[in-house]
Scaffold this motif. Structure first.
Motif, PDB file in Angstrom:
ATOM      1  N   VAL A  52     -24.365  27.019  29.210  1.00  0.00           N
ATOM      2  CA  VAL A  52     -23.902  28.395  29.023  1.00  0.00           C
ATOM      3  C   VAL A  52     -22.460  28.478  28.549  1.00  0.00           C
ATOM      4  N   CYS A  53     -21.698  27.408  28.682  1.00  0.00           N
ATOM      5  CA  CYS A  53     -20.291  27.453  28.259  1.00  0.00           C
ATOM      6  C   CYS A  53     -20.084  26.430  27.148  1.00  0.00           C
ATOM      7  N   SER A  54     -19.339  25.391  27.431  1.00  0.00           N
ATOM      8  CA  SER A  54     -19.080  24.353  26.443  1.00  0.00           C
ATOM      9  C   SER A  54     -20.346  23.555  26.150  1.00  0.00           C
ATOM     10  N   ASN A  55     -20.316  22.833  25.030  1.00  0.00           N
ATOM     11  CA  ASN A  55     -21.413  21.913  24.729  1.00  0.00           C
ATOM     12  C   ASN A  55     -21.005  20.465  24.996  1.00  0.00           C
ATOM     13  N   SER A  56     -19.912  20.296  25.735  1.00  0.00           N
ATOM     14  CA  SER A  56     -19.375  18.955  25.974  1.00  0.00           C
ATOM     15  C   SER A  56     -19.663  18.477  27.387  1.00  0.00           C
ATOM     16  N   PHE A  57     -20.061  17.214  27.472  1.00  0.00           N
ATOM     17  CA  PHE A  57     -20.189  16.533  28.763  1.00  0.00           C
ATOM     18  C   PHE A  57     -18.924  15.731  29.075  1.00  0.00           C
ATOM     19  N   ARG A  58     -17.872  16.001  28.299  1.00  0.00           N
ATOM     20  CA  ARG A  58     -16.550  15.402  28.488  1.00  0.00           C
ATOM     21  C   ARG A  58     -16.559  13.905  28.135  1.00  0.00           C
ATOM     22  N   SER A  59     -15.602  13.188  28.610  1.00  0.00           N
ATOM     23  CA  SER A  59     -15.398  11.807  28.154  1.00  0.00           C
ATOM     24  C   SER A  59     -16.601  10.917  28.442  1.00  0.00           C
ATOM     25  N   ASP A  60     -16.904  10.056  27.455  1.00  0.00           N
ATOM     26  CA  ASP A  60     -17.964   9.073  27.635  1.00  0.00           C
ATOM     27  C   ASP A  60     -17.381   7.675  27.849  1.00  0.00           C
ATOM     28  N   ASP A  61     -16.095   7.611  28.077  1.00  0.00           N
ATOM     29  CA  ASP A  61     -15.402   6.340  28.311  1.00  0.00           C
ATOM     30  C   ASP A  61     -15.667   5.873  29.734  1.00  0.00           C
ATOM     31  N   ASP A  62     -16.496   4.850  29.907  1.00  0.00           N
ATOM     32  CA  ASP A  62     -16.833   4.387  31.253  1.00  0.00           C
ATOM     33  C   ASP A  62     -15.924   3.270  31.736  1.00  0.00           C
ATOM     34  N   GLU A  63     -14.822   3.013  31.009  1.00  0.00           N
ATOM     35  CA  GLU A  63     -13.868   1.986  31.429  1.00  0.00           C
ATOM     36  C   GLU A  63     -12.624   2.576  32.082  1.00  0.00           C
ATOM     37  N   ARG A  64     -12.260   3.819  31.684  1.00  0.00           N
ATOM     38  CA  ARG A  64     -11.004   4.391  32.167  1.00  0.00           C
ATOM     39  C   ARG A  64     -11.142   5.834  32.625  1.00  0.00           C
ATOM     40  N   ASN A  65     -12.345   6.375  32.650  1.00  0.00           N
ATOM     41  CA  ASN A  65     -12.499   7.792  32.931  1.00  0.00           C
ATOM     42  C   ASN A  65     -13.588   7.999  33.977  1.00  0.00           C
ATOM     43  N   ALA A  66     -13.330   8.865  34.947  1.00  0.00           N
ATOM     44  CA  ALA A  66     -14.275   9.044  36.056  1.00  0.00           C
ATOM     45  C   ALA A  66     -15.577   9.690  35.597  1.00  0.00           C
ATOM     46  N   VAL A  67     -15.496  10.692  34.706  1.00  0.00           N
ATOM     47  CA  VAL A  67     -16.742  11.321  34.265  1.00  0.00           C
ATOM     48  C   VAL A  67     -17.513  10.378  33.348  1.00  0.00           C
ATOM     49  N   GLY A  68     -16.817   9.557  32.557  1.00  0.00           N
ATOM     50  CA  GLY A  68     -17.500   8.543  31.761  1.00  0.00           C
ATOM     51  C   GLY A  68     -18.213   7.536  32.635  1.00  0.00           C
ATOM     52  N   LEU A  69     -17.578   7.189  33.755  1.00  0.00           N
ATOM     53  CA  LEU A  69     -18.222   6.293  34.721  1.00  0.00           C
ATOM     54  C   LEU A  69     -19.474   6.950  35.298  1.00  0.00           C
TER      55      LEU A  69
END
Length: 447
Positions: A52-69
């Motif tokens: 309903v808001c953004s189309n982003s799931f945010r960072s996909d960096d699984d080495e340095r980012n908590a949401v990517g992890l």
């Protein structure tokens, strides 16, 4: 189709829970009110897992980012949200963004392909009295069902007005400027971190609140009243120059030790004080007391970094004020997301107090696996708190302070701290530890 589990709500959490159950052979009735003649002010259509808001799931960096992890961990557990996200993925640099229509259609296609899942377009107004149920109705839960939840929880009401104060990472606060003290030295002496202001600093800050760019209310939020207990700080500032000094920035009873003199050995009271209160049991996150705000994010960062001691502040969450519905989960839910007063009912998604698309899906994933274990008689073993899934679950079900519980995105401040790790290497260390511990957990639950 006779069902084993009833899921109420076809958003990201409900869809993910249905997937985790359905692919394990559990018969699921997934009730979604959109498409039955009822909708919400936020949704545009009746698709499952509509963004309903953004189309982003945010960072996909699984080495340095908590949401990517968190992305990584969900992929390891065959998440529908991650699976559909890959199909619908659009270019967004290191972030994961999706075509929202393709994403919703792919979620529906996968669920409709499961013979064990039945999607029913219907509005559910009351919590079922019996039968395993997962409630995943999100932050805009319909009024009738919300009242049924209120009755079942024994609360006076759900939090229909979400007043969010910024949260700061503890290791970004300059303790050469700030100091620990509770007002009038009550408590254990380290309940609050205090940031002192001179009159000149306070005057500039007050003007910054008045001048800062604000977010306008969305149409469906316009009728939501302010509550005095969660008044936006800029609204308080507009009531008068000294209003904040008699409210959340009150300096009375706080002795700045850096102003100590022979006459005042404990130090003098500053002109104003910004207080931060510990927000999680680990002590890694501290919230800015009374700083709920409708300032735009960029304006918040710019202004709040003028506060002495917060010049280099790193924010786990910025402030906000909007209509919302969420449970005081640390009080109402057990460690398996079950309602203590009615343990046949689990809650999942944003209604539990997680914030964000991916976090909502992650809690739905956990609720689905928990319920499958309960049905098959397998013992449930929670993921380690060192993982993103485990840290998020622990925050919702017990690590957060119940008195100040507010919605939260996944961030490294929810993880058990790693001692003696240089700041530049800390994020990589968090993710390496999480991946190793998730692997061991997966092997254990599969055995």
């Amino acid at each position: 189709m006779t069902h084993d589990v009833h899921i109420i709500g076809g958003g990201l959490a409900g869809s993910e829970a249905a997937w985790q159950l359905g692919r394990r052979g559990v018969r699921v009735r997934l009730s979604e009110m959109r498409g039955s003649g009822t909708t919400t002010p936020a949704h545009q259509g009746d698709g499952l897992a509509e963004l309903v808001c953004s189309n982003s799931f945010r960072s996909d960096d699984d080495e340095r980012n908590a949401v990517g992890l968190l992305h990584h961990e969900m992929r390891q557990l065959d998440s529908l949200i991650m699976r559909a996200g890959e199909v619908a993925r659009v270019a967004a640099g290191s972030a994961m963004a999706v075509d929202r229509d393709v994403f919703s259609a792919e979620v529906a296609r996968e669920l409709n392909a499961l013979p064990t899942v039945s999607v029913v377009r219907e509005r559910v107004d009351r919590l079922p009295h019996a039968g395993l149920t997962i409630v995943a109705t999100g932050p805009l839960t319909a009024e009738e069902l919300a009242q049924s939840i209120v009755a079942a929880t024994g609360e006076d009401r759900l939090a229909f007005f979400d007043a969010i104060a910024p949260i700061v990472h503890r290791d970004s606060i300059d303790m050469d400027v700030c100091w620990f003290q509770s007002r009038w030295n009550k408590g254990d002496g380290k309940d609050y971190i205090n940031c002192p202001m001179t009159r000149e600093q306070y005057a500039a800050f007050h003007q910054g609140l008045l001048d800062g760019e604000k977010t306008e209310f969305r149409e469906w939020e316009a009728s939501t009243p302010y509550f005095e207990g969660c008044m936006p700080i800029e609204v308080m500032a507009a009531r008068g120059f000294d209003t904040l000094r008699f409210g959340p920035m009150k300096p009375v009873g706080l002795d700045d030790p850096r102003t100590a003199t022979p006459e005042f050995p404990q130090g003098r009271w500053p002109h104003a004080v910004v207080q931060l209160r510990q927000d999680n049991k680990l002590g890694t996150l501290w919230n800015m007391v009374g700083f709920q705000t409708k300032l735009k994010y960029s304006a918040q960062v710019e202004l709040f970094r003028t506060i002495p001691g917060l010049e280099k502040a790193e924010f786990a969450r910025l402030g906000g004020l909007h209509r919302n519905t969420f449970l005081n989960s640390p009080t109402l839910l057990d460690r398996q997301l079950r309602l203590r007063a009615a343990p046949h009912i689990r809650f999942a998604g944003q209604i539990t107090g997680c914030e964000g698309y991916v976090e909502s899906g992650a809690v739905g994933l956990l609720a689905g696996i928990m319920t499958a274990c309960e049905l098959t008689g397998r013992s449930w073993q929670a993921p380690p708190r060192t993982t993103a899934l485990g840290a998020l679950l622990a925050h919702i079900t017990g690590d957060a302070e119940a008195d100040s519980y507010q919605p939260m995105n996944i961030n490294f401040g929810l993880f058990p701290p790693l001692p003696d790790i240089r700041k530049k290497a800390r994020k990589e260390a968090y993710t390496a530890r999480a991946k190793a511990d998730l692997g061991a957990w997966q092997a254990a639950i599969a055995a």
